[in-house]
Design an enzyme around this catalytic site. Sequence first.
Site, short mmCIF file in Angstrom:
data_model
loop_
_atom_site.label_atom_id
_atom_site.label_comp_id
_atom_site.label_asym_id
_atom_site.label_seq_id
_atom_site.Cartn_x
_atom_site.Cartn_y
_atom_site.Cartn_z
CG ASP A 143 -1.68 1.27 1.39
OD1 ASP A 143 -1.71 2.07 0.44
OD2 ASP A 143 -2.25 1.48 2.48
CE LYS A 180 -1.36 7.08 -3.67
NZ LYS A 180 -2.09 6.36 -2.61
CD GLU A 183 -4.96 3.76 -2.33
OE1 GLU A 183 -5.77 4.61 -1.92
OE2 GLU A 183 -3.76 3.99 -2.52
CG ASP A 216 -9.29 4.72 0.48
OD1 ASP A 216 -8.81 5.26 1.49
OD2 ASP A 216 -8.60 4.28 -0.44
#
Lengths: 673, 563
Positions: free
Chosen positions: B6, B68, B145, B168
Amino acid sequence: MTSPLEWFGLPSDADEREIKRAYAKRLKTVRPDTDPAGFQQLHDMYQHALVWRQHVVERATAEPIRTEPEAPSPPPQPVAPPTEAPSQPRAPLPPQPAPPSVPHLPQAPQGQRPSQSSPVPPQPSPAPPSLPHAPRPPQAPVQPSPPPRVPAPAPLPPKTPAPPRGQWHPVQFTQPVAAEPPAPRFDPDAFVADYLDAAVCADAANVQGWLQQRQELWSLRTKHEAGRAVLQRLFRDPPPISMSTFEATLQFFDLDHALAGIDPLQLQKLRVAMQERHALVKNIGPGTQSWGASRQRLDVTQFFHWFCEVAEAGHHDVLAANLYAQPALRSLTVRQQAAPRLLERLLRERPPMPQDCASLLLNVFGLGPLLTQRGQHPGELVAHLHMQWLTLPRNIGKLTLQVKEPGERFGDPAKATRRLRWLQRPFQWWWITLAALVPKLLHSMGLFAWRFSGGVPSRLDEFFDPRLTRFCIATADRNRVTRQRVWVGAVRCALLLLIGAGITAWMLASGAPTGDSDAWMPLIIGGGITACWLYYLSFTALLLWQQRPEQPVQPRPLLRLGLIPALVAAGLALSLLADQLVAAQALLLSVAALSYLRYQRRNPRQRQFSPITNVVVLIYIVGMAAWVVLRFPVVSAGLALGYWLADLARQRKQLQLRYRPPAAALPVPADAG
Amino acid sequence: MIVGIDLGTTHSLVGMYGDEGPVLFPNALGDYLTPSVVSVDDDGHVIVGQAARDRMVSHPGASVATFKRWMGTPRETRLGTRNFRPEELSALILRSLIADAEAATGQKVTEAVISVPAYFSDAQRKATRAAGELAGIRVERLINEPTAAALAYGLQEKHDGARFLVFDLGGGTFDVSVLEMFDGVVEVHASAGDNFLGGEDFLDVLETAFCAEQQLAVDDLSPQERGQLRRRLELAKRELGAGSEARVEWKRGEQVFDWRIDEERFARLSENLVQRMRTPLERAMRDARLQPTQLDEIVLVGGASRMPLVARLVSRMFGRLPLRHVNPDQAIALGACVAAGLKARDTRLDEVILTDVCPYTLGTKVSRWDENGKEQQGFFAPIIHRNSTVPVSREQVFQPVRDHQTKLTLEVYQGENPMVERNIKLGELDIPLPPKRSVADNAMNVRFTYDINGVLQVEAVLIATQQRYELVLEQNPGVLAPAEIRARLQALENIKIHPRNKQENVAIMARAERLYEEYVVARTQLQQWIAHFRAILESQDDQLIREHRRQFGEAMDALEASV
């Protein structure tokens, strides 16, 4: 293949669970990572099967015995989700769907999901062109589905959180959970009205905040419905909403994406319309009028007076800005209620107003359809009011502009006033007869009337004596041989003959000998001119008849086609058999001219020579030809026939030798050309 | 060995599918969560993880976080003497994670399944793959995800025939997926999201509010000060999750700020962010063709979903409480491990088949004729609709605009806007047309194929001649070319990294330096401690160092607790 259920090897009454089980079983062998094509087919069939079953359930529950309201399916979506409340243990399906015979089932999958039908959906209908071009025909902006009156789903009791597990414990909520409010039935119209109140000429951030604070829009279904309702209303009549507000609205309702089913072209048009109106309202900044302050009703009397007053002054922008900005007129229902009374008054009082103001009134209140229902044409009413407005003394400038000659720049207001007054007298024969003797008078009157009416003479009937205007217009029409033209010409020729006869009588009376040709001369000249006129008239009539394009519905096609050969034959007969060379020549030359002109008009020239070449060649040829033609009548006959044959060759495809009467009566063209 | 990773905006985790299901590996400091922060120290060594995060406060110029969010863009960050692309920074994190995995199992890691936000674009996914290559492992499969979280949750719960929604909210991205599980099939119905919405944005809100109230200009703060402030606020934010009021005390030079914020106020401040979460939620539900009552569970994952306002949003929208007994930090990583097991065709997982969706609409650019017969350009014609189950292949017939057109450019776009100018262009395909043909004769079949690894293939067949043209979209602006990846891999090999057994020392030094920056009163004390620890490090006596490190840590704990 008849049913996707069969594809899975299931009985036709298989339920959703069985379909899923069958799908899962096949999926073990057809994996998405190893067999993409097979998987896609499997998945498509699976989707079809679910939709198929959905239809079976819907059909079964739609039978008269409706035991209980099933879980409401979202109405506007093309494919209803599987209706099944998964949170409860699955109840057996209310009435077990009677095993339906397959052919009776709606062919659900084919029409339901065009995007996901067969893996290679043939799309054979590439309609309007595009860069690479979209095969979809432009959709209607919003499917005007009737607002679904399904009660909001009952609020679910908050589930008791499952016991803590692992190291994670359920959160302590600081305030009680606001379950979906037990919403009273959502009324899209009321919501749209509220929205317009909030959004018209408002700041985007405020509108966004307002939308976000609306309690009922937290429900997905209501939000969807509300979004569609708002957009539908905006499409019906774009209110003055700023671009940023509109974008914020679209974004809030998530309507501005490629799959929303809204035609982007229509959306662009809507944007432009709203922007225009917003700019107009912003520039003029109208206050609230006393007739339009209330949201519930419109004071028609007051409004009508106000409107007529401003419209008579010609302030279209002021009218528009006021109409768009008044709270009363935001609601379409208020407009609808006011419309009949407004129309009554409008038809009764017929207040003069310019075209744009009248159209605005008709558009805003939707009076057009009402008028059509009464058998009246909305455009005619608008034109009538406009013409009435033009006849007001202070609008003489506008009138002059409308009726000016093509060559003139501004026109002459005095002349226009004079002509208007001239046309206002009643129709009298002796007066018309006198007027026919004045050169150009009736002709210019006809043109004036024609331009004033905007090309539809019947509109003049309520202003002037119809016989007078029709007469003038018919006289001015150079493209037809009308009775009126014949009458005017006849009057003039008769006068000429009378004068000639008078002079001759006077000369004879004053002692000239009867055999003296000088004495008869005036009468002969008069007769000659009359004969020329008659010849011209008949030639024109024949030419007009002959030059018409070939159409299957024309009566007497053979006669029309055979006229020229017949005349040529007659001319040749005259010259060869009867030896009447002069008469034959006259006839044949006329026919040659007729045939040539007919050919010219029916077959427009494609090639153009330079003017100098034309002139030089023309003089030479005409000189030589005149000599030859005058010597030998056969040549002119040949010319006539040659042109006739050339025309025949060119028009052969359109040629219809049989008269086929039209299925429905064609509208008779208006009494002018 | 295939591991599941992850790779988060703020934290990253690694694990694999072991004998008893998915297991996570701790890093050198014993934590499962490795902060996604990279820092370079004075001698050019790269530091990753907790130590780098501490150095965000003491050396903000030499440290970088939340990269990211820049994946898929060519943006470069300067650290020390070298520029790093976001792929390279991610690769450094990946290397550290792989080292942890190899240390835990003793096996060589060859391949990984990495989780990415469901709403990551093509370019961002490619960048993630490139990061894997730069880290020296093969990355064939990326998993979304929310899907990963659902996989972990669903397998753990053994629900059958259940539909649920995974919400999420991570550090930097927001994702929603609607899934269904039955008979060992995990079927994703729809995914939606926002790549620029996450816990960091809530922190920004707090920072703005704090500065506005204390009459501070954010730009006036030095990077160090800003780092300190954000750390305090981050703590306050977490506190707000549990209690109802949080207190922020912060010294800036001589100034002392004492700020209180209660949960209600925080909710008001972040109202805009909460509203931004509504659209993806609604879109996912609509695309899945489901009503809230048809959902069985709502699963919250991602660290930021612990905020009570998230739970409130969910319950307001769906009329029920979200489920909170999954660990929001670990769920995605555990799911990635399951996906790794699936990729390896682990026998214990043979019963599970995962079908995912393509979260974006893919299509081409077309012109249209308006009512006046004028050509209007730039419309987006969707071919693969968003939330189609992948692998998917769709075809449509298109025509050139004009008769006798000699060339047609097929542009490939990704996005949701009806106009292409607001979508992302992926590439174009030039197709020469046979001359002197009418529009209808030059019609062509355009087929888009989107495979399970997220590679889009465009194929155009001229119907009249059956001539075939093909385009495989590998290249994107902002994505490294294979040659460049090799070059950068070489360069990365030369970067010095502290050996794994030294990392604890590095971490404790970084922490001491952070405390030195943060607590002015204790500076002399800390200085002495640091000097002492340095001296002991030079002795190279492992036993002594370990003992002293423990004491040092305890002393710093006490210091932080007291101030």
